[in-house]
Enzyme design. Structure first.
Site, PDB file in Angstrom:
ATOM      1  N   SER A  39       1.559   0.461  -9.995  1.00 15.65           N
ATOM      2  CA  SER A  39       2.326   1.577  -9.433  1.00 15.65           C
ATOM      3  C   SER A  39       3.603   1.136  -8.701  1.00 15.65           C
ATOM      4  O   SER A  39       4.665   1.725  -8.875  1.00 15.65           O
ATOM      5  CB  SER A  39       1.427   2.376  -8.492  1.00 15.65           C
ATOM      6  OG  SER A  39       0.888   1.547  -7.481  1.00 15.65           O
ATOM      7  N   CYS A  60     -14.745   1.782 -10.317  1.00 14.88           N
ATOM      8  CA  CYS A  60     -14.591   1.321  -8.940  1.00 14.88           C
ATOM      9  C   CYS A  60     -15.066   2.436  -8.022  1.00 14.88           C
ATOM     10  O   CYS A  60     -15.204   3.583  -8.451  1.00 14.88           O
ATOM     11  CB  CYS A  60     -13.130   0.989  -8.644  1.00 14.88           C
ATOM     12  SG  CYS A  60     -12.922   0.040  -7.110  1.00 14.88           S
ATOM     13  N   CYS A  69     -13.563   2.954  -4.832  1.00 12.74           N
ATOM     14  CA  CYS A  69     -12.619   3.234  -3.732  1.00 12.74           C
ATOM     15  C   CYS A  69     -12.076   4.664  -3.729  1.00 12.74           C
ATOM     16  O   CYS A  69     -11.749   5.199  -2.682  1.00 12.74           O
ATOM     17  CB  CYS A  69     -11.480   2.223  -3.695  1.00 12.74           C
ATOM     18  SG  CYS A  69     -10.405   2.290  -5.128  1.00 12.74           S
ATOM     19  N   CYS A 119     -13.868  -0.592  -1.894  1.00  8.17           N
ATOM     20  CA  CYS A 119     -14.299  -0.577  -3.296  1.00  8.17           C
ATOM     21  C   CYS A 119     -15.811  -0.712  -3.477  1.00  8.17           C
ATOM     22  O   CYS A 119     -16.287  -0.888  -4.603  1.00  8.17           O
ATOM     23  CB  CYS A 119     -13.566  -1.660  -4.069  1.00  8.17           C
ATOM     24  SG  CYS A 119     -11.771  -1.420  -4.065  1.00  8.17           S
ATOM     25  N   LYS A 152      -3.629  -8.525 -12.780  1.00  5.28           N
ATOM     26  CA  LYS A 152      -3.021  -7.402 -12.085  1.00  5.28           C
ATOM     27  C   LYS A 152      -2.566  -7.830 -10.696  1.00  5.28           C
ATOM     28  O   LYS A 152      -3.347  -8.481 -10.007  1.00  5.28           O
ATOM     29  CB  LYS A 152      -4.086  -6.310 -11.976  1.00  5.28           C
ATOM     30  CG  LYS A 152      -3.650  -5.084 -11.235  1.00  5.28           C
ATOM     31  CD  LYS A 152      -4.800  -4.128 -11.132  1.00  5.28           C
ATOM     32  CE  LYS A 152      -4.414  -3.006 -10.233  1.00  5.28           C
ATOM     33  NZ  LYS A 152      -5.511  -2.206  -9.828  1.00  5.28           N
ATOM     34  N   LYS A 177      -7.463  -9.974 -10.066  1.00  2.00           N
ATOM     35  CA  LYS A 177      -6.804  -8.871  -9.365  1.00  2.00           C
ATOM     36  C   LYS A 177      -6.465  -9.329  -7.955  1.00  2.00           C
ATOM     37  O   LYS A 177      -7.345  -9.696  -7.176  1.00  2.00           O
ATOM     38  CB  LYS A 177      -7.752  -7.669  -9.329  1.00  2.00           C
ATOM     39  CG  LYS A 177      -7.157  -6.478  -8.585  1.00  2.00           C
ATOM     40  CD  LYS A 177      -8.035  -5.248  -8.708  1.00  2.00           C
ATOM     41  CE  LYS A 177      -7.470  -4.109  -7.909  1.00  2.00           C
ATOM     42  NZ  LYS A 177      -8.298  -2.904  -8.016  1.00  2.00           N
TER      43      LYS A 177
HETATM   44  C1  PBG Z   1      -9.035   0.726  -7.846  1.00  2.00           C
HETATM   45  C2  PBG Z   1      -7.717   0.434  -8.452  1.00  2.00           C
HETATM   46  C3  PBG Z   1      -6.484   0.223  -7.805  1.00  2.00           C
HETATM   47  C4  PBG Z   1      -5.535   0.118  -8.837  1.00  2.00           C
HETATM   48  C5  PBG Z   1      -6.214   0.220 -10.043  1.00  2.00           C
HETATM   49  N1  PBG Z   1      -7.566   0.395  -9.778  1.00  2.00           N
HETATM   50  C6  PBG Z   1      -6.125   0.210  -6.377  1.00  2.00           C
HETATM   51  C7  PBG Z   1      -6.539  -0.882  -5.521  1.00  2.00           C
HETATM   52  O1  PBG Z   1      -7.250  -1.795  -5.884  1.00  2.00           O
HETATM   53  O2  PBG Z   1      -6.185  -0.796  -4.343  1.00  2.00           O
HETATM   54  C8  PBG Z   1      -4.062  -0.063  -8.653  1.00  2.00           C
HETATM   55  C9  PBG Z   1      -3.218   0.460  -9.759  1.00  2.00           C
HETATM   56  C10 PBG Z   1      -1.780   0.620  -9.439  1.00  2.00           C
HETATM   57  O3  PBG Z   1      -1.280   0.239  -8.364  1.00  2.00           O
HETATM   58  O4  PBG Z   1      -1.087   1.145 -10.317  1.00  2.00           O
HETATM   59  N2  PBG Z   1      -9.649  -0.318  -7.198  1.00  2.00           N
END
Ligand code: PBG
Length: 324
Positions: A274, A120, A122, A130, A248, A195
């Protein structure tokens, strides 16, 4: 026949019976441990919103991998914090970028470890989106090339599997063809197929310093209200050559994991993200819940819903608990 005719409690009366008929199990090799890699030497910084999770410099990875392997956790997924960010996320595919260095270190010092990389932009863009922008919008097609370059650079550094998390349309096929053209047909793609635009990513954005500087990710990540769309996203990724489909976050989307399990025969992964981790940690720190039991019950529920693989910050703790 006396009432009640059937007594489910008969098979619950002792642990041997319970274990005999247990439908779902968790094993350490089904868990993937996320690692945040930062520049510098001798660095190990705890993420304030994720107790027990650290940002590590490359030299710390060998010990981390040894700890994981000793517990039976055989795969990690890497996230990088680059030295510098720019508008197009150049650090993501830099030859000696932070993730590329981390892959080499892990493959040199712990070759038995499966190294997966998050693909990614970001973490590498100064605006925190992203992909690259046209005006205030993420430019889908221009981003594809950058993502494919990033995945290729990970494969060249020795990554065992790549995991695109950007949610651009068409990225799986772009990455697949780029890898194949460069003789990396054996590098699988674990696609973050479904996602959602979720508030549960909050602590991750602290950890990886990748919160969008303006707007949000709702023009590319999915609307939490939608489940039919999840099947469409997953179908596209299957057609484009994904090897593993990911959902996710996990717990608020168990129904989605279950639907994907029913509809597809590819392995399903789920990312226990997270915020899901942080909530358990916070309630446990207050003494309101039993951390280990809630962790185990949560991860088991993700397996029960149909996930084969779980990405989780609890990977080591869970493996430790399983070992007894
Ligand atoms: C990158 C990415 C993210 C997460 C995994 N890959 C953040 C997002 O999309 O904002 C989140 C993982 C987590 O919250 O543990 N794009």
């Amino acid at each position: 026949m006396v009432f009640p005719e059937y007594r489910p409690r008969r098979m619950r009366q002792n642990e041997n019976f319970r274990a005999m008929i247990r439908e779902t199990r968790l094993a350490p090799e089904q868990l993937v441990y996320p690692l945040f890699v930062m520049p510098g030497k001798g660095k190990k910084e705890e993420v304030s919103s994720m107790p027990g999770v650290f940002r590590l410099s490359v030299d710390q990875l060998k010990q981390e991998a040894k700890d994981c392997l000793a517990l039976g956790v055989r795969s990690v997924i890497l996230f990088g914090l680059p030295e510098k960010k720019d508008a197009v996320g150049s650090g993501a595919h830099a030859k000696n970028g932070i993730v590329q260095q981390a892959i080499k270190e892990l493959k040199n010092t712990a070759p038995e470890m499966t190294v997966i990389t998050d693909v990614c932009l970001c973490e590498y863009t100064d605006h925190g989106h992203c992909g690259c922008l046209v005006g205030k919008e993420v430019d889908n097609d221009a981003t594809l090339e950058l993502l494919a370059k990033t995945a290729l650079s990970h494969a060249q550094a020795g990554a065992d599997m790549v995991a695109p998390s950007d949610m651009m349309d068409g990225r799986v096929s772009e990455i697949r063809s780029t890898l194949d053209e460069n003789d990396f047909h054996n590098v699988p793609i674990m696609a973050y197929s479904v996602k959602y635009a979720s508030a549960f990513y909050g602590p991750f954005r602290d950890a990886a310093d990748c919160a969008p500087q303006f707007g949000d990710r709702r023009s590319y990540q999915m609307d939490p209200a939608n489940s039919r769309e999840a099947l469409r996203e997953a179908t596209l990724d299957v057609d484009e050559g994904a090897d593993i489909l990911m959902v996710k976050p996990a717990v608020a989307y168990l129904d989605i994991i279950s639907r994907l399990r029913d509809e597809f025969d590819l392995p399903i992964a789920a990312y226990h993200v997270s915020g899901e981790y942080a909530m358990i940690k916070a309630a446990a720190a207050k003494g309101w819940i039993d951390e280990q039991r809630v962790m185990a019950e949560t991860l088991l529920s993700i397996r029960r819903a149909g996930a084969d693989i779980i990405l989780t910050y609890f990977a080591k703790d869970m493996a430790r608990l399983l070992r007894g």
